[in-house]
Design an enzyme around this catalytic site. Structure first.
Site, PDB file in Angstrom:
ATOM      1  N   ALA A  44      -9.500   6.178   4.174  1.00 51.10           N
ATOM      2  CA  ALA A  44      -9.369   7.324   4.893  1.00 51.10           C
ATOM      3  C   ALA A  44     -10.412   8.349   4.903  1.00 51.10           C
ATOM      4  CB  ALA A  44      -8.229   8.221   4.476  1.00 51.10           C
ATOM      5  N   GLY A  45     -10.897   8.948   6.434  1.00 48.23           N
ATOM      6  CA  GLY A  45     -11.762   9.439   6.474  1.00 48.23           C
ATOM      7  C   GLY A  45     -13.265   8.818   7.116  1.00 48.23           C
TER       8      GLY A  45
ATOM      9  N   ASN B 127      -9.311   2.320   9.791  1.00 46.56           N
ATOM     10  CA  ASN B 127      -8.488   2.178  10.836  1.00 46.56           C
ATOM     11  C   ASN B 127      -9.188   3.205  11.839  1.00 46.56           C
ATOM     12  OD1 ASN B 127      -6.716   1.860  12.616  1.00 46.56           O
ATOM     13  ND2 ASN B 127      -4.867   2.430  11.318  1.00 46.56           N
ATOM     14  N   THR B 128      -9.027   4.221  12.186  1.00 46.59           N
ATOM     15  CA  THR B 128      -9.347   5.200  13.140  1.00 46.59           C
ATOM     16  C   THR B 128     -10.684   4.742  13.762  1.00 46.59           C
ATOM     17  OG1 THR B 128      -7.859   6.586  12.236  1.00 46.59           O
ATOM     18  CG2 THR B 128      -9.342   7.511  14.096  1.00 46.59           C
TER      19      THR B 128
ATOM     20  N   LYS C 166       1.008  -1.227   0.093  1.00 48.43           N
ATOM     21  CA  LYS C 166       0.233   0.105   0.091  1.00 48.43           C
ATOM     22  C   LYS C 166       1.019   1.284   0.005  1.00 48.43           C
ATOM     23  CE  LYS C 166      -3.805   2.364   2.347  1.00 48.43           C
ATOM     24  NZ  LYS C 166      -3.590   3.183   3.415  1.00 48.43           N
TER      25      LYS C 166
ATOM     26  N   GLY D  94      -8.065   9.664   9.489  1.00 46.78           N
ATOM     27  CA  GLY D  94      -8.407  10.000  11.149  1.00 46.78           C
ATOM     28  C   GLY D  94      -9.248  11.062  11.289  1.00 46.78           C
TER      29      GLY D  94
END
Lengths: 373, 258
Positions: free
Chosen positions: B186-187, B208-209, B99, B160
């Site tokens: 992301a986001g 993730n976050t 990645k 994040g």
């Protein structure tokens, strides 16, 4: 143009009276904003904000969790030398203090590095007094080479160097720099720094900038808490950090909150900083600059360190010794300051885990630096 | 039939959900969250692990028989650093998948399009399956597809931020034009955002976050698994098209005879 040109536009006393004149209403307004101005930051540092400490803690906690998760990055200092040409009235290494002086040999550096890394530490901070005779560029290059065998990230907290010198060290594998202004108040600075190269306020103020320019990935700042009114001091720390974050957008900026502890020479801080004061500073910084790294060292007692987890701090030292040879030798050389949290790395990690935090030992890799080595 | 299966570079994966491994309160919780998520592709920041150490706290919690360990180059400031990290992972025995993240700014971690493109070129030639993290830039997505990247991974909002699908207009174009799987990375802050991305036509999402920093990451991993499954069912059921205004259910022109 450097931060010096910015800070000289402010008058310490004006900022101080501005901060002290903030009201509860000002604080509430600032806390409700998503993007804070420097006036808002001043409000959060004001005496009026003390009644909102719990609100600030909640906000700081939420921002920290989102940005960093429940993690604490660990590091340890490796003291190379306590020789010093300066006489800073608060420091144990002050040239006038009669302490056992020592500069580690390369063999000793290897031994210390091995001992520290055996505890699991992968981020090392090389520390020394200011004595180019003992800690020269050649010495630092060799020390770095040794440390590369044990650590994935190497930072320095040594005498200020030129951009070229920093660049040389960067090319040898040093990726981070920590340098405290001690006090941003130019008049007090003179009073506390009586001799040696450190008497030059501007040379020191521009040091983080020279480091960022030289390529360091992380640059750490801070004021030595206790030398001046912390509210004004931390206001300038925040402005300095913001200035660097904008100008050196590839460099990660972090802020430490070193509180003066007992040191050889018996210095008593004129402006003692309470736990409450320290927390207010930390929360204000986090709310003002959401992404800045915040560092709390073993200068602080274990109970305090355990209680502040998650509230803003992102990096903590562990198992530290603040005298050269401290990790492996029985006969102690003079230390820079005495530590409060004397737990071993293992004990500290246990305590982090118990509180639901993940100890991050490694957050960098020497491979990043491969091309420049 | 739109199933919860994803094909990248000819390889079939059991889920359209991918997970990141940062910010978890412990490796054990991370491991449980991976399990509950049903994901098969797990990305790990090379800067966070000692790739040569099988005892590494994170790596030892990821069973590579069950998951594709997808190393990422997060923290790389330029092409050279990213390429070096990818090669390091392969040399350490990882599969040649990467990645690609070139994120020179340490705060918003936004991807550098120029360095990402250059690094992708080198790594594709080098035999890697390259999954580049990019801003939601349709032209860059096409350029990366042309040089042989096996997916594109545009962001929904800054990493994040939990802000959701903020780049929606550009994502629509990327999805419409792409011949390789589009993974929204992301986001994404809530399971509903993940469902939306898939309903819009994205092939997968990477989270993730939102999971790692939830009060209960394991439960949140499950929630994302259901959201992704729900979107798959919805697509199969045939999503009703959006109408701009209300439509009367009895016809207004029913009186016409011819």
């Amino acid at each position: 143009m450097s931060f010096f040109d910015i800070i000289t536009n402010y008058k310490w006393e004006d900022i101080k009276s501005y901060i002290y004149s903030r009201t509860a209403d000002d604080v509430i307004k600032s806390l409700n904003k998503t993007k804070l101005s420097e006036e808002d930051f001043a409000s959060l540092l004001s005496p009026a904000a003390e009644s909102f400490l719990e609100n600030m803690a909640r906000l700081s906690k939420a921002i920290t969790l989102r940005r960093f998760g429940k993690t604490i990055q660990l590091y340890a200092p490796l003291y190379l030398s306590n020789e010093c040409i300066n006489s800073c009235v608060y420091c144990g290494f002050n040239r006038k203090n009669v302490i056992p002086r020592k500069t580690l040999t390369f063999e000793e550096i290897d031994k210390e590095a091995k001992a520290i890394s055996s505890e699991g530490i992968k981020h090392i901070l090389l520390v020394s007094g200011e004595s180019p005779k003992h800690v020269s560029m050649e010495y630092l290059k060799k020390a770095t080479e040794i440390c590369k065998n044990y650590f994935s990230s190497i930072s320095i907290e040594i005498q200020p160097l030129s951009t070229e010198e920093y660049n040389t060290l960067y090319h040898h594998g040093v990726d981070g720099l920590t340098i405290y202004q001690e006090t941003y108040n130019m008049e007090s600075y003179k009073k506390y720094h009586l001799g040696g190269k450190k008497t030059d306020y501007r040379w020191r103020l521009d040091t983080p900038e020279r480091g960022a320019e030289a390529g360091f990935r992380t640059v750490g700042l801070g004021a030595l808490m206790g030398l001046e009114d912390f509210r004004v001091e931390e206001f300038f720390v925040g402005l300095h950090a913001r200035y660097l974050m904008k100008k050196y957008w590839k460099t990660h900026i972090k802020v430490s909150f070193p509180r003066i502890r007992h040191a050889e020479g018996g210095f008593k801080p004129e402006y003692p900083v309470t736990d409450r004061n320290l927390l207010q500073s930390m929360f204000a910084l986090r709310i003002f600059l959401n992404d800045v790294g915040l560092v709390i060292s073993t200068r602080e007692p274990s109970e305090f360190r355990d209680n502040i987890l998650g509230l803003g701090v992102t990096q903590m030292s562990a198992g530290s010794k603040t005298n050269p040879g401290g990790y492996t030798e029985k006969t102690a050389s003079g230390q820079q300051f005495s530590m409060e949290d004397t737990r071993s790395v293992k004990e500290f990690v246990e305590s982090l885990k118990k509180k639901g935090f993940d100890p991050v030992f490694k957050d960098f890799d020497q491979t990043f630096m491969g091309g420049v080595a | 039939m739109f199933t919860n299966e994803l094909i990248i570079a000819g390889r079939k994966f059991r889920s359209r959900l991918m997970l990141g491994t940062g910010k978890f309160p412990s490796s054990k919780i991370m491991q449980q969250a991976l399990e509950e998520s049903g994901a098969e592709i797990i990305t790990v920041a090379l800067r966070r692990v000692d790739i040569n150490d099988k005892q590494d706290d994170i790596l030892s919690h990821i069973d590579t028989n069950k998951y594709l360990l997808l190393p990422n180059t997060s923290g790389a400031r330029d092409t050279e650093e990213a390429v070096r990290l990818a090669r390091l992972a392969r040399a350490a025995g990882c599969e040649p998948w990467v990645k690609l993240e070139v994120t020179p700014d340490p705060y918003y971690l936004l991807p550098d399009p120029i360095e990402t493109f250059k690094a992708a070129e080198i790594l594709v030639k080098d035999g890697f399956n390259v999954l580049p993290y990019i801003n939601a830039d349709p032209v860059l997505a096409k350029r990366l597809e042309e040089i042989g990247c096996v997916t594109v991974m545009p962001l929904g909002a800054p990493i994040g931020s939990n802000r959701g699908i903020k780049t929606i207009e550009n994502l629509r174009i990327i999805i419409e034009q792409s011949n390789v799987p589009v993974v929204v990375d992301a986001g994404i802050g809530a399971p509903s955002h993940a469902a939306l991305a898939l309903e819009m036509g994205a092939d997968a999402v990477l989270i993730n976050t939102a999971i790692a920093t939830a009060d209960n990451p394991v439960e949140m991993a499950k929630a994302f698994r259901y959201a992704v499954e729900a979107a798959c069912h919805a697509i199969n059921a045939g999503m009703p098209t959006e109408k701009l205004r209300a439509e009367a259910s009895s016809p207004l022109t029913g009186f016409l005879r011819d």
